[in-house]
Design a protein around this motif. Structure first.
Motif, PDB file in Angstrom:
ATOM      1  N   THR A  68       0.549  11.106  -1.183  1.00 51.73           N
ATOM      2  CA  THR A  68      -0.562  11.580  -0.363  1.00 51.73           C
ATOM      3  C   THR A  68      -0.208  11.900   1.082  1.00 51.73           C
ATOM      4  O   THR A  68      -0.935  12.633   1.740  1.00 51.73           O
ATOM      5  N   ARG A  69       0.870  11.298   1.613  1.00 48.20           N
ATOM      6  CA  ARG A  69       1.223  11.424   3.035  1.00 48.20           C
ATOM      7  C   ARG A  69       0.077  10.994   3.940  1.00 48.20           C
ATOM      8  O   ARG A  69      -0.115  11.534   5.029  1.00 48.20           O
ATOM      9  N   ALA A  70      -0.683   9.973   3.514  1.00 45.89           N
ATOM     10  CA  ALA A  70      -1.885   9.609   4.273  1.00 45.89           C
ATOM     11  C   ALA A  70      -2.135   8.112   4.322  1.00 45.89           C
ATOM     12  O   ALA A  70      -3.259   7.696   4.570  1.00 45.89           O
ATOM     13  N   THR A  71      -1.113   7.292   4.080  1.00 42.76           N
ATOM     14  CA  THR A  71      -1.331   5.854   4.081  1.00 42.76           C
ATOM     15  C   THR A  71      -0.282   5.144   4.930  1.00 42.76           C
ATOM     16  O   THR A  71       0.793   5.676   5.201  1.00 42.76           O
ATOM     17  N   HIS A  72      -0.621   3.919   5.330  1.00 46.26           N
ATOM     18  CA  HIS A  72       0.296   3.025   6.023  1.00 46.26           C
ATOM     19  C   HIS A  72       0.821   1.979   5.056  1.00 46.26           C
ATOM     20  O   HIS A  72       0.298   1.809   3.944  1.00 46.26           O
ATOM     21  N   ALA A  73       1.837   1.240   5.506  1.00 45.16           N
ATOM     22  CA  ALA A  73       2.385   0.161   4.692  1.00 45.16           C
ATOM     23  C   ALA A  73       2.791  -1.004   5.571  1.00 45.16           C
ATOM     24  O   ALA A  73       3.113  -0.841   6.751  1.00 45.16           O
ATOM     25  N   ALA A  74       2.768  -2.191   4.973  1.00 45.37           N
ATOM     26  CA  ALA A  74       3.303  -3.413   5.585  1.00 45.37           C
ATOM     27  C   ALA A  74       4.234  -4.041   4.564  1.00 45.37           C
ATOM     28  O   ALA A  74       3.895  -4.142   3.376  1.00 45.37           O
ATOM     29  N   GLY A  75       5.425  -4.443   5.017  1.00 46.68           N
ATOM     30  CA  GLY A  75       6.393  -5.043   4.113  1.00 46.68           C
ATOM     31  C   GLY A  75       6.922  -6.348   4.658  1.00 46.68           C
ATOM     32  O   GLY A  75       6.775  -6.659   5.851  1.00 46.68           O
ATOM     33  N   PHE A  76       7.554  -7.141   3.777  1.00 48.16           N
ATOM     34  CA  PHE A  76       8.124  -8.425   4.173  1.00 48.16           C
ATOM     35  C   PHE A  76       9.622  -8.392   3.911  1.00 48.16           C
ATOM     36  O   PHE A  76      10.069  -8.186   2.786  1.00 48.16           O
ATOM     37  N   LEU A  77      10.385  -8.570   4.989  1.00 49.66           N
ATOM     38  CA  LEU A  77      11.840  -8.495   4.958  1.00 49.66           C
ATOM     39  C   LEU A  77      12.422  -9.900   5.106  1.00 49.66           C
ATOM     40  O   LEU A  77      12.124 -10.594   6.083  1.00 49.66           O
ATOM     41  N   ARG A  78      13.277 -10.297   4.156  1.00 54.18           N
ATOM     42  CA  ARG A  78      13.923 -11.606   4.244  1.00 54.18           C
ATOM     43  C   ARG A  78      15.419 -11.433   4.491  1.00 54.18           C
ATOM     44  O   ARG A  78      16.043 -10.516   3.940  1.00 54.18           O
ATOM     45  N   PRO A  79      16.001 -12.308   5.318  1.00 54.08           N
ATOM     46  CA  PRO A  79      17.427 -12.191   5.631  1.00 54.08           C
ATOM     47  C   PRO A  79      18.288 -12.189   4.364  1.00 54.08           C
ATOM     48  O   PRO A  79      18.137 -13.046   3.500  1.00 54.08           O
ATOM     49  N   GLY A  80      19.169 -11.209   4.266  1.00 48.46           N
ATOM     50  CA  GLY A  80      20.080 -11.123   3.145  1.00 48.46           C
ATOM     51  C   GLY A  80      19.468 -10.644   1.852  1.00 48.46           C
ATOM     52  O   GLY A  80      20.184 -10.435   0.862  1.00 48.46           O
ATOM     53  N   GLU A  81      18.152 -10.446   1.792  1.00 46.02           N
ATOM     54  CA  GLU A  81      17.482 -10.046   0.558  1.00 46.02           C
ATOM     55  C   GLU A  81      16.848  -8.662   0.643  1.00 46.02           C
ATOM     56  O   GLU A  81      16.533  -8.062  -0.377  1.00 46.02           O
ATOM     57  N   GLY A  82      16.590  -8.186   1.838  1.00 46.46           N
ATOM     58  CA  GLY A  82      15.925  -6.903   1.991  1.00 46.46           C
ATOM     59  C   GLY A  82      14.420  -7.021   1.883  1.00 46.46           C
ATOM     60  O   GLY A  82      13.829  -8.087   2.104  1.00 46.46           O
ATOM     61  N   MET A  83      13.772  -5.918   1.527  1.00 43.16           N
ATOM     62  CA  MET A  83      12.316  -5.856   1.444  1.00 43.16           C
ATOM     63  C   MET A  83      11.863  -6.468   0.125  1.00 43.16           C
ATOM     64  O   MET A  83      12.078  -5.895  -0.940  1.00 43.16           O
ATOM     65  N   VAL A  84      11.230  -7.626   0.184  1.00 43.09           N
ATOM     66  CA  VAL A  84      10.872  -8.333  -1.043  1.00 43.09           C
ATOM     67  C   VAL A  84       9.448  -8.048  -1.490  1.00 43.09           C
ATOM     68  O   VAL A  84       9.078  -8.360  -2.636  1.00 43.09           O
ATOM     69  N   MET A  85       8.633  -7.450  -0.623  1.00 41.59           N
ATOM     70  CA  MET A  85       7.241  -7.168  -0.974  1.00 41.59           C
ATOM     71  C   MET A  85       6.680  -6.146  -0.009  1.00 41.59           C
ATOM     72  O   MET A  85       7.066  -6.107   1.163  1.00 41.59           O
TER      73      MET A  85
END
Length: 266
Positions: free
Chosen positions: A150-167
């Motif tokens: 859609t090119r019309a939304t935001h996102a929030a993610g959770f980054l953990r050390p050594g694991e990357g984006m987990v959610m």
């Protein structure tokens, strides 16, 4: 949904078909009384309801929610929560009724004091490496299927050390996306103190407030913060890493959490 449109370009005009994100009214109903109505993307609503109740102070732990159900209506969605009796006074103290546009997370509050409510201090021993922070928004972009359509939304993610984006969670509203993410973390038993929240937007006051209430020690964003958000981050003990776009980032507060090499502290 898909919607027909007309694309106007320098080389001509053509018909197009574009996917557009939905937004619907979502009523947060506590013990039968509507506390807030937010315009939101109708996905991950259970996460949204739990995260909103936590970040807005209706509860301080999810075990204070004794029951939950979703009720869909032609006009929108009710997220119905039944709270422990002792939480009713907390709700009365922070009573708000909001018809919330997606660009604002503070609409309808009762007083100026509520807009700048005291925040908890966030400590902890989180450390993130330069490369992890610089690449965080790129990793978040890999977790945005609705935005890809859609090119019309935001996102929030959770980054953990050594694991990357987990959610990650998406919504038309950046604060809604953050509430969905925090709700998902809490419902899955993931401690927000163990990583950084990554946003696809600028950082404003309500995002910093939600991060502090969740106890997350670092906030990373693709864009810049407001001056007041920086002041709040300084006082709350939160590291702000902004304008993170692959080759680097800008730090404003609590630089001690950023280290040259990948940390093994989770």
């Amino acid at each position: 949904m898909d919607r027909a449109g007309v694309a106007v370009r320098a080389d001509g005009i053509r018909d197009v078909q574009r996917a557009l994100p939905e937004e619907v009214p979502v009523a947060m109903v506590y013990d039968g009384s509507t506390q807030a109505v937010m315009m939101a993307t109708p996905m991950d609503i259970a996460d949204f309801a739990h995260g909103f109740a936590f970040t807005e102070g209706a509860v301080t732990a999810l075990d204070q929610i004794e029951g939950f159900e979703l009720a869909e209506h032609p006009a929108g969605i009710e997220a119905r929560l039944w709270l422990r009796p002792d939480r009713r006074d907390a709700i009365a103290a922070r009573r708000r009724y909001m018809a919330g546009p997606v660009g604002c997370g503070l609409c309808g509050i009762d007083s100026l004091e509520e807009a700048v409510r005291p925040l908890p201090h966030v400590g902890g021993d989180l450390r993130l490496a330069h490369a992890e922070i610089a690449g965080a928004t790129d990793r978040l972009r890999d977790c945005q299927p609705l935005h890809d359509k859609t090119r019309a939304t935001h996102a929030a993610g959770f980054l953990r050390p050594g694991e990357g984006m987990v959610m990650a969670r998406e919504d038309v509203g950046r604060h809604n996306a953050l509430d969905k993410l925090i709700g998902a973390l809490l419902r899955q038993g993931i401690d927000p103190a163990g990583g950084a929240i990554v946003m696809s937007s600028r950082l404003s006051v309500e995002l910093l407030q939600k991060c502090a209430v969740a106890g997350c020690p670092m906030l990373i964003a693709v864009s810049a913060p407001t001056a007041h958000a920086v002041r709040l981050a300084e006082g709350a003990g939160i590291t702000l890493a902004v304008c993170a776009q692959g080759d680097g980032f800008v730090l404003y507060t609590h630089l001690q959490r950023v280290v040259p090499e990948v940390s093994d502290v989770a």
